[in-house]
Design a protein around this motif. Sequence first.
Motif, PDB file in Angstrom:
ATOM      1  N   LEU A  69      -9.073   2.320 -11.332  1.00 19.25           N
ATOM      2  CA  LEU A  69      -8.812   2.563  -9.918  1.00 19.25           C
ATOM      3  C   LEU A  69      -7.430   2.113  -9.432  1.00 19.25           C
ATOM      4  CD1 LEU A  69     -12.326   2.019  -8.327  1.00 19.25           C
ATOM      5  CD2 LEU A  69     -10.919   4.085  -8.193  1.00 19.25           C
ATOM      6  N   PRO A  70      -6.837   1.030  -9.954  1.00 15.79           N
ATOM      7  CA  PRO A  70      -5.493   0.674  -9.467  1.00 15.79           C
ATOM      8  C   PRO A  70      -4.474   1.811  -9.594  1.00 15.79           C
ATOM      9  CG  PRO A  70      -6.413  -1.142 -10.714  1.00 15.79           C
ATOM     10  CD  PRO A  70      -7.372   0.005 -10.876  1.00 15.79           C
ATOM     11  N   ASN A  71      -4.618   2.665 -10.592  1.00 13.50           N
ATOM     12  CA  ASN A  71      -3.726   3.819 -10.726  1.00 13.50           C
ATOM     13  C   ASN A  71      -3.948   4.820  -9.599  1.00 13.50           C
ATOM     14  OD1 ASN A  71      -2.592   3.356 -13.603  1.00 13.50           O
ATOM     15  ND2 ASN A  71      -4.787   3.221 -13.922  1.00 13.50           N
ATOM     16  N   LEU A  72      -5.213   5.085  -9.297  1.00 10.06           N
ATOM     17  CA  LEU A  72      -5.553   6.091  -8.293  1.00 10.06           C
ATOM     18  C   LEU A  72      -5.364   5.583  -6.869  1.00 10.06           C
ATOM     19  CD1 LEU A  72      -8.763   7.430 -10.067  1.00 10.06           C
ATOM     20  CD2 LEU A  72      -6.530   8.558  -9.947  1.00 10.06           C
ATOM     21  N   LEU A  73      -5.138   4.267  -6.720  1.00 12.46           N
ATOM     22  CA  LEU A  73      -4.840   3.701  -5.402  1.00 12.46           C
ATOM     23  C   LEU A  73      -3.377   3.873  -5.024  1.00 12.46           C
ATOM     24  CD1 LEU A  73      -6.947   0.411  -5.644  1.00 12.46           C
ATOM     25  CD2 LEU A  73      -7.497   2.457  -4.310  1.00 12.46           C
ATOM     26  N   VAL A  74      -2.546   4.267  -5.982  1.00 13.07           N
ATOM     27  CA  VAL A  74      -1.155   4.616  -5.672  1.00 13.07           C
ATOM     28  C   VAL A  74      -1.221   5.987  -4.988  1.00 13.07           C
ATOM     29  CG1 VAL A  74       1.136   5.109  -6.610  1.00 13.07           C
ATOM     30  CG2 VAL A  74      -0.283   3.295  -7.626  1.00 13.07           C
ATOM     31  N   GLU A  75      -0.874   6.028  -3.709  1.00  7.29           N
ATOM     32  CA  GLU A  75      -1.170   7.179  -2.855  1.00  7.29           C
ATOM     33  C   GLU A  75      -0.680   8.511  -3.424  1.00  7.29           C
ATOM     34  OE1 GLU A  75      -2.663   9.177   0.619  1.00  7.29           O
ATOM     35  OE2 GLU A  75      -3.156   7.349  -0.470  1.00  7.29           O
ATOM     36  N   ASP A  76       0.551   8.550  -3.902  1.00  4.99           N
ATOM     37  CA  ASP A  76       1.088   9.821  -4.392  1.00  4.99           C
ATOM     38  C   ASP A  76       0.429  10.255  -5.697  1.00  4.99           C
ATOM     39  OD1 ASP A  76       2.679   9.954  -2.194  1.00  4.99           O
ATOM     40  OD2 ASP A  76       4.554   9.444  -3.206  1.00  4.99           O
ATOM     41  N   ILE A  77      -0.023   9.299  -6.512  1.00  4.33           N
ATOM     42  CA  ILE A  77      -0.788   9.659  -7.714  1.00  4.33           C
ATOM     43  C   ILE A  77      -2.137  10.234  -7.300  1.00  4.33           C
ATOM     44  CG2 ILE A  77      -2.045   8.714  -9.706  1.00  4.33           C
ATOM     45  CD1 ILE A  77       0.314   6.921 -10.270  1.00  4.33           C
ATOM     46  N   ARG A  78      -2.783   9.590  -6.345  1.00  4.02           N
ATOM     47  CA  ARG A  78      -4.071  10.070  -5.849  1.00  4.02           C
ATOM     48  C   ARG A  78      -3.957  11.514  -5.356  1.00  4.02           C
ATOM     49  NH1 ARG A  78      -6.955  10.840  -1.221  1.00  4.02           N
ATOM     50  NH2 ARG A  78      -5.119  10.461   0.069  1.00  4.02           N
ATOM     51  N   LYS A  79      -2.939  11.777  -4.541  1.00  9.71           N
ATOM     52  CA  LYS A  79      -2.749  13.126  -3.993  1.00  9.71           C
ATOM     53  C   LYS A  79      -2.428  14.136  -5.093  1.00  9.71           C
ATOM     54  CE  LYS A  79      -1.158  11.777   0.635  1.00  9.71           C
ATOM     55  NZ  LYS A  79       0.040  11.701   1.539  1.00  9.71           N
ATOM     56  N   ALA A  80      -1.590  13.723  -6.049  1.00 12.44           N
ATOM     57  CA  ALA A  80      -1.205  14.633  -7.130  1.00 12.44           C
ATOM     58  C   ALA A  80      -2.397  14.997  -8.000  1.00 12.44           C
ATOM     59  CB  ALA A  80      -0.094  13.998  -7.974  1.00 12.44           C
ATOM     60  N   VAL A  81      -3.274  14.026  -8.261  1.00 15.35           N
ATOM     61  CA  VAL A  81      -4.472  14.293  -9.063  1.00 15.35           C
ATOM     62  C   VAL A  81      -5.384  15.279  -8.337  1.00 15.35           C
ATOM     63  CG1 VAL A  81      -6.608  13.256  -9.952  1.00 15.35           C
ATOM     64  CG2 VAL A  81      -4.411  12.133 -10.370  1.00 15.35           C
ATOM     65  N   ILE A  82      -5.583  15.066  -7.052  1.00 14.84           N
ATOM     66  CA  ILE A  82      -6.438  15.964  -6.263  1.00 14.84           C
ATOM     67  C   ILE A  82      -5.881  17.388  -6.281  1.00 14.84           C
ATOM     68  CG2 ILE A  82      -7.200  16.531  -3.920  1.00 14.84           C
ATOM     69  CD1 ILE A  82      -7.370  13.490  -3.396  1.00 14.84           C
ATOM     70  N   ARG A  83      -4.558  17.507  -6.097  1.00 19.16           N
ATOM     71  CA  ARG A  83      -3.937  18.831  -5.967  1.00 19.16           C
ATOM     72  C   ARG A  83      -3.705  19.532  -7.303  1.00 19.16           C
ATOM     73  NH1 ARG A  83       0.556  16.559  -1.698  1.00 19.16           N
ATOM     74  NH2 ARG A  83      -0.811  16.419   0.122  1.00 19.16           N
ATOM     75  N   SER A  84      -3.662  18.778  -8.385  1.00 19.51           N
ATOM     76  CA  SER A  84      -3.384  19.369  -9.691  1.00 19.51           C
ATOM     77  C   SER A  84      -4.441  20.410 -10.057  1.00 19.51           C
ATOM     78  CB  SER A  84      -3.349  18.278 -10.771  1.00 19.51           C
ATOM     79  OG  SER A  84      -3.193  18.858 -12.043  1.00 19.51           O
ATOM     80  N   LYS A  85      -3.985  21.497 -10.691  1.00 20.50           N
ATOM     81  CA  LYS A  85      -4.902  22.547 -11.141  1.00 20.50           C
ATOM     82  C   LYS A  85      -5.556  22.192 -12.476  1.00 20.50           C
ATOM     83  CE  LYS A  85      -2.430  26.160  -8.666  1.00 20.50           C
ATOM     84  NZ  LYS A  85      -1.591  27.380  -8.781  1.00 20.50           N
TER      85      LYS A  85
ATOM     86  N   ASP B  70       0.812  -1.218   0.000  1.00 16.62           N
ATOM     87  CA  ASP B  70       0.000   0.000   0.000  1.00 16.62           C
ATOM     88  C   ASP B  70       0.844   1.265   0.000  1.00 16.62           C
ATOM     89  OD1 ASP B  70       0.959  -0.053   2.579  1.00 16.62           O
ATOM     90  OD2 ASP B  70      -1.001  -0.155   3.544  1.00 16.62           O
ATOM     91  N   ASP B  71       2.162   1.102   0.126  1.00 12.62           N
ATOM     92  CA  ASP B  71       3.040   2.273   0.127  1.00 12.62           C
ATOM     93  C   ASP B  71       3.870   2.361  -1.151  1.00 12.62           C
ATOM     94  OD1 ASP B  71       4.627   0.082   0.580  1.00 12.62           O
ATOM     95  OD2 ASP B  71       5.783   0.971   2.228  1.00 12.62           O
ATOM     96  N   VAL B  72       3.385   1.716  -2.218  1.00 11.83           N
ATOM     97  CA  VAL B  72       4.104   1.724  -3.484  1.00 11.83           C
ATOM     98  C   VAL B  72       4.260   3.159  -3.978  1.00 11.83           C
ATOM     99  CG1 VAL B  72       1.997   1.388  -4.845  1.00 11.83           C
ATOM    100  CG2 VAL B  72       4.180   0.740  -5.811  1.00 11.83           C
ATOM    101  N   LYS B  73       5.428   3.447  -4.555  1.00 11.44           N
ATOM    102  CA  LYS B  73       5.732   4.800  -5.014  1.00 11.44           C
ATOM    103  C   LYS B  73       5.671   4.888  -6.537  1.00 11.44           C
ATOM    104  CE  LYS B  73       6.484   6.692  -1.014  1.00 11.44           C
ATOM    105  NZ  LYS B  73       5.526   7.714  -0.526  1.00 11.44           N
ATOM    106  N   PRO B  74       5.067   5.941  -7.066  1.00  3.61           N
ATOM    107  CA  PRO B  74       5.078   6.146  -8.515  1.00  3.61           C
ATOM    108  C   PRO B  74       6.409   6.767  -8.937  1.00  3.61           C
ATOM    109  CG  PRO B  74       3.924   7.942  -7.468  1.00  3.61           C
ATOM    110  CD  PRO B  74       4.331   7.000  -6.360  1.00  3.61           C
ATOM    111  N   LEU B  75       6.618   6.876 -10.245  1.00  8.87           N
ATOM    112  CA  LEU B  75       7.799   7.566 -10.744  1.00  8.87           C
ATOM    113  C   LEU B  75       7.650   9.066 -10.468  1.00  8.87           C
ATOM    114  CD1 LEU B  75       8.001   5.775 -14.193  1.00  8.87           C
ATOM    115  CD2 LEU B  75       9.578   5.436 -12.283  1.00  8.87           C
ATOM    116  N   PRO B  76       8.718   9.725 -10.007  1.00  7.59           N
ATOM    117  CA  PRO B  76       8.642  11.186  -9.797  1.00  7.59           C
ATOM    118  C   PRO B  76       8.186  11.927 -11.046  1.00  7.59           C
ATOM    119  CG  PRO B  76      10.655  10.301  -8.819  1.00  7.59           C
ATOM    120  CD  PRO B  76      10.023   9.175  -9.589  1.00  7.59           C
ATOM    121  N   GLU B  77       8.580  11.436 -12.213  1.00  5.57           N
ATOM    122  CA  GLU B  77       8.187  12.070 -13.468  1.00  5.57           C
ATOM    123  C   GLU B  77       6.674  12.055 -13.633  1.00  5.57           C
ATOM    124  OE1 GLU B  77       9.326  11.927 -18.217  1.00  5.57           O
ATOM    125  OE2 GLU B  77       9.720  10.166 -16.972  1.00  5.57           O
TER     126      GLU B  77
END
Length: 325
Positions: A197-213, A167-174
């Motif tokens: 949904l498997p993409n959006l379950l990657v925590e940092d992707i989920r947060k980045a999508v929410i925060r993106s303008k 559950d703590d898998v990290k996406p690529l910084p890019e």
Amino acid sequence: MGRTKHRKKIVIIGGGTGLSTLLRGLKKLPLDITAIVTVADDGGSSGRLRDDYDIPPPGDIRNVLAALSEVEPLVEEMFQFRFTNSSELEGHSLGNLMITALTSITGDFAHAITEMSRVLNIHGKVLPAANQLVTLHAQFEDKTIVTGESKIPDYGKKIEKVFITPDDVKPLPEAINLIRQADIIAIGPGSLYTSILPNLLVEDIRKAVIRSKAKKVYICNLMTQAGETNNYTAYDHVEALIDHVGENFIDSLLISNEEIPENVQYLYKQEKASPVKIDIEKLETLDIEIVKKDISIVYNGAVRHDAIKVAKWLYEYAGQKGFKQ
């Protein structure tokens, strides 16, 4: 593969045939394209290579690379060629084997995709949602938990939620940087629980999508999927996305306003699938722009999004006022 300042930047998140179909339309337009692709598949050729070589499954990535490629049709056909007359190679596609070989040579799945992108001269950028093995699990309404993307639709009960391990898998910084820079983030079309949904379950992707303008668009599926979204309406699809992400992050919902021919519906009924009902009154309770367009086609008895029409709408949507320059 160059990215220019004046082009709008679009990030597509998903997997399966829906993603690759849409990308074939988008690559014809002057857009900077990034595809973030699920790596939760564990069936077929991808699953075998995943188990044998301890790498993320290459299948969805392969289809996206083929969709964005700018090579001769024969080269793409060779890349997609699937072996049939060998007990050892049975079911494997040449592209899956090439990505696996490059991963072994470079020691890195994401680097292998970058090299394969050069070979195929792709229009855009393809990134895995994670650069490591990810396992998808589903919890059903009876609280049973099933492990493995390919096994989930076989259970036949209503899905309550899906989750990944680790559950703590990290996406690529890019991937995170490109989500931050995007003008549009398009989600779907594709299998709701096993491709999107498997993409959006990657925590940092989920947060980045929410925060993106970026403007966030969900391209709603045309048909339900047996064992996954039985009897789901458009609202049910959106609700599942919001529940898993944790908040209403969707700005616009793109839905088809075309009737699906009765004979085609009959064919789908044999597979326990039906048209996704558009329950406008419930959708209007959400703070989401609802866009209805003629965006479906029937091809060889299958209902598909018209890639050209959807791509053109996304391109026009990107040109609307209010986007960052």
